[in-house]
Design an enzyme around this catalytic site. Structure first.
Site, PDB file in Angstrom:
ATOM      1  N   PRO A 295      -7.927  44.365 -29.007  1.00  0.00           N
ATOM      2  CA  PRO A 295      -9.268  44.570 -28.459  1.00  0.00           C
ATOM      3  C   PRO A 295      -9.254  45.347 -27.137  1.00  0.00           C
ATOM      4  CG  PRO A 295      -8.550  42.334 -28.021  1.00  0.00           C
ATOM      5  CD  PRO A 295      -7.443  43.005 -28.790  1.00  0.00           C
TER       6      PRO A 295
ATOM      7  N   SER B 101     -18.420  44.437 -28.574  1.00  0.00           N
ATOM      8  CA  SER B 101     -17.766  45.638 -29.059  1.00  0.00           C
ATOM      9  C   SER B 101     -16.784  46.079 -27.990  1.00  0.00           C
ATOM     10  CB  SER B 101     -18.776  46.742 -29.328  1.00  0.00           C
ATOM     11  OG  SER B 101     -19.722  46.782 -28.293  1.00  0.00           O
ATOM     12  N   CYS B 102     -15.535  46.235 -28.379  1.00  0.00           N
ATOM     13  CA  CYS B 102     -14.570  46.736 -27.407  1.00  0.00           C
ATOM     14  C   CYS B 102     -14.040  48.065 -27.928  1.00  0.00           C
ATOM     15  CB  CYS B 102     -13.432  45.760 -27.205  1.00  0.00           C
ATOM     16  SG  CYS B 102     -12.820  45.072 -28.722  1.00  0.00           S
ATOM     17  N   ILE B 103     -14.046  49.055 -27.086  1.00  0.00           N
ATOM     18  CA  ILE B 103     -13.550  50.352 -27.544  1.00  0.00           C
ATOM     19  C   ILE B 103     -12.528  50.890 -26.564  1.00  0.00           C
ATOM     20  CG2 ILE B 103     -15.462  51.072 -28.970  1.00  0.00           C
ATOM     21  CD1 ILE B 103     -16.468  52.685 -26.507  1.00  0.00           C
TER      22      ILE B 103
END
Ligand SMILES: Cc1cc2nc3c(=O)[nH]c(=O)nc-3n(C[C@H](O)[C@H](O)[C@H](O)COP(=O)(O)OP(=O)(O)OC[C@H]3O[C@@H](n4cnc5c(N)ncnc54)[C@H](O)[C@@H]3O)c2cc1C
Lengths: 409, 103
Positions: A295, B101-103
């Protein structure tokens, strides 16, 4: 003789081959690395190609320039991993066995995942810039384009180098301004995120930058299809955005080999322990770079920071000790903002990008969440560092663990 | 963290109104939260909510892609059931954390 096998000789795999050949005695360990291509692409350079700042020549070198002596190199497509037997099958039928395996097969663009994306307008009025082919095709298109609706759309999360599409619109603004035709080009940034970025402070700063450059943003847009006849993108809620030129960041997926091996999640990324970097389901397999489902950002800088953790933990595994290194998800991204300036963000799993100076507290020379000329040079210098220091697994003057000193909370 | 009375039960919620203890969740609570979100809940909604609760309980992430392939609903229907921001609304009604949401 023990066998270490590395799958994928991109940024992460090449780095690991260099580090581990130095670490492991030649008489004890046989190291083999496999990749399908002989050319190494400097992917961050793809961003500069559409605007004529780099040519294809500037971003390619033979992979063989970067492998250390004493590593076996095999150029072949990998068919699949058979983890229960410690075997890897190559496309030409060769079987390789291993004691330890490192998966570094990265991510690829999958335009076929969005209906209508790779259709009759593909590389005519619809482009990507995440591949060398797309970046070159777009550069040719821009040479004679008369202007219109320029739409940049991110198809799906996650995608590698999350700041690259923002840099693309900043560059486009400067490029068309310098050509004296900015008034003929309307730039729109269409993203599935609720704003310009994920974390609050960076989102605010980058959102304001978009606004100041007269770039529109359409958030919360999950593209369902591309209509090639009316030239519009449509999302699942029925919202539409019209384009004359569509630049897509297609869905990013892990390699199909991961799927064939039955080792991936629904986007073919390998479930990986986010701190130890060990594959969740196999104790003699480690995963590094874009191939892992961590992540954090999928970026070369992340792979670099992770490489030090992986080196240490692999030694622990081999010597039967508990893991002593823990990855914090550290990412460090220079963001080009056009006109010879740039900004910089530094963050990890738990801490969002903050303002301050980097890497030396109070001194910089780089400014975090600030637009400066020095940050732009940081990005340009990165290409030199990439070829000469990073890939070769040499020490960089930056800690792998994120530092809080010099940051403003 | 705060306590809120929903459908006559005191439940723990965060600043955004997401329940913080999935075990306190009941169908009645879901119906009530849905109403606040402007949704008249149906059996189809509950099918999706059950799927979401199972996914979250098993520690898996939630994505539009995952929902689309779930066999429960396709993405378009999901948007019709929970208009606007379907993942945010559906997780709120399902009593599980808002997806990050991790980007
Ligand atoms: C436009 C763009 C801009 C970027 N900008 C930045 C930036 O500014 N800063 C930054 O840090 N990062 C940036 N990145 C991201 C960075 O390039 C990647 O995160 C990094 O290269 C990931 O390294 P990797 O080793 O995991 O994957 P890769 O470098 O992609 O390597 C994967 C390798 O595996 C091989 N492979 C895969 N499957 C198979 C198979 N079945 N058989 C044989 N070989 C296989 C591939 O051929 C490839 O060589 C950018 C990326 C793009 C596209």
């Amino acid at each position: 003789m023990k066998k270490l096998l590395i799958l994928g000789a991109g940024t992460a795999g090449t780095m690991m081959a260099n580090k581990l050949r130095k670490k492991f005695l030649r008489e004890d360990w046989d190291i083999t690395i496999v990749d399908q291509y002989k050319t190494h692409y400097y992917q961050p350079g793809f961003l500069f190609i559409p605007f004529g700042m780099y040519s294809a020549q500037d971003v390619i070198k033979p992979k063989s320039d970067f492998f250390p002596i004493g590593v076996n190199v095999i150029y072949s497509k990998i068919e699949k991993i058979i983890p229960d037997e410690n075997h890897v099958l190559l496309a030409d039928g060769v079987v390789l066995n291993y004691d330890y395996l490192i998966i570094a097969t990265g991510t690829r663009t999958a335009p076929e995942e969005t209906p209508g994306l790779k259709d009759k307008l593909w590389y005519k009025e619809i482009f990507d810039f995440y591949t060398i082919e797309g970046a070159v095709a777009l550069s040719n298109f821009f040479k004679t384009w008369q202007g219109g609706e320029l739409v940049v759309n991110i198809a799906e999360l996650p995608y590698k180098c999350p700041v690259a599409p923002l840099e693309f619109v900043f560059f486009a603004d400067a490029f068309f301004t310098e050509r004296g035709m900015r008034d003929k080009v309307n730039i729109t940034y269409v993203t599935p995120l609720p704003g310009a970025f994920t974390k609050p402070r960076a989102t605010k700063m980058l959102g304001e930058l978009l606004k100041s450059k007269n770039i529109n943003i359409v958030p919360d847009f999950n593209v369902a299809e591309v209509d090639n006849d009316v030239k519009k993108i449509v999302d699942y809620a029925g919202n539409e955005v019209k384009f004359d030129c569509l630049v897509s960041i297609p869905t990013n997926m892990g390699d199909e080999m991961i799927e064939r091996s039955g080792m991936g999640d629904d986007m073919n990324f390998v479930p990986t322990d986010k701190h130890t970097l060990q594959a969740r389901d196999y104790k003699n397999i480690f995963v590094i770079g874009d191939a892992a489902n961590l992540p954090t950002s999928k970026a070369g800088s992340v792979a670099h920071f992770a490489s030090e953790i992986l080196e240490e933990n692999l030694m622990c595994a081999i010597e039967g000790r508990p893991y002593t290194a823990s990855f914090d998800g550290h990412a460090n991204c220079y963001i080009e903002t056009g006109y010879g300036k740039g900004t910089l963000i530094d963050f990890n799993y738990d801490t969002e990008p903050l303002a301050g100076s980097f890497p030396f507290p109070g001194l910089g020379p780089f400014g975090l969440l600030k637009v400066t000329r020095t940050n732009h040079y940081g990005k340009l210098i990165f290409r030199w560092l990439y070829w000469h220091i990073l890939l070769k697994g040499k020490e960089m003057p930056i800690d792998s663990e994120m530092q809080m000193a010099g940051k403003k909370l | 963290m705060a306590t809120k009375s929903i459908a006559g039960v005191n439940v723990e919620v965060n600043e955004e109104g997401y329940m913080t203890d999935a075990s306190q969740w009941t169908k009645e609570i879901a119906t009530e939260i849905a109403k606040e979100e402007g949704i008249e809940i149906t059996d189809k909604h509950f099918e999706v909510i059950d799927y979401i609760r199972e996914k979250v309980a098993s520690g898996e992430g939630l994505t539009i892609r995952g929902i689309n392939k779930s066999g429960v609903v396709d993405a378009k229907t999901f948007y019709q059931l929970f208009p606007g921001a379907p993942l945010k609304k559906a997780t709120k009604i399902a009593g599980v954390p808002k997806p990050v949401s991790c980007i």
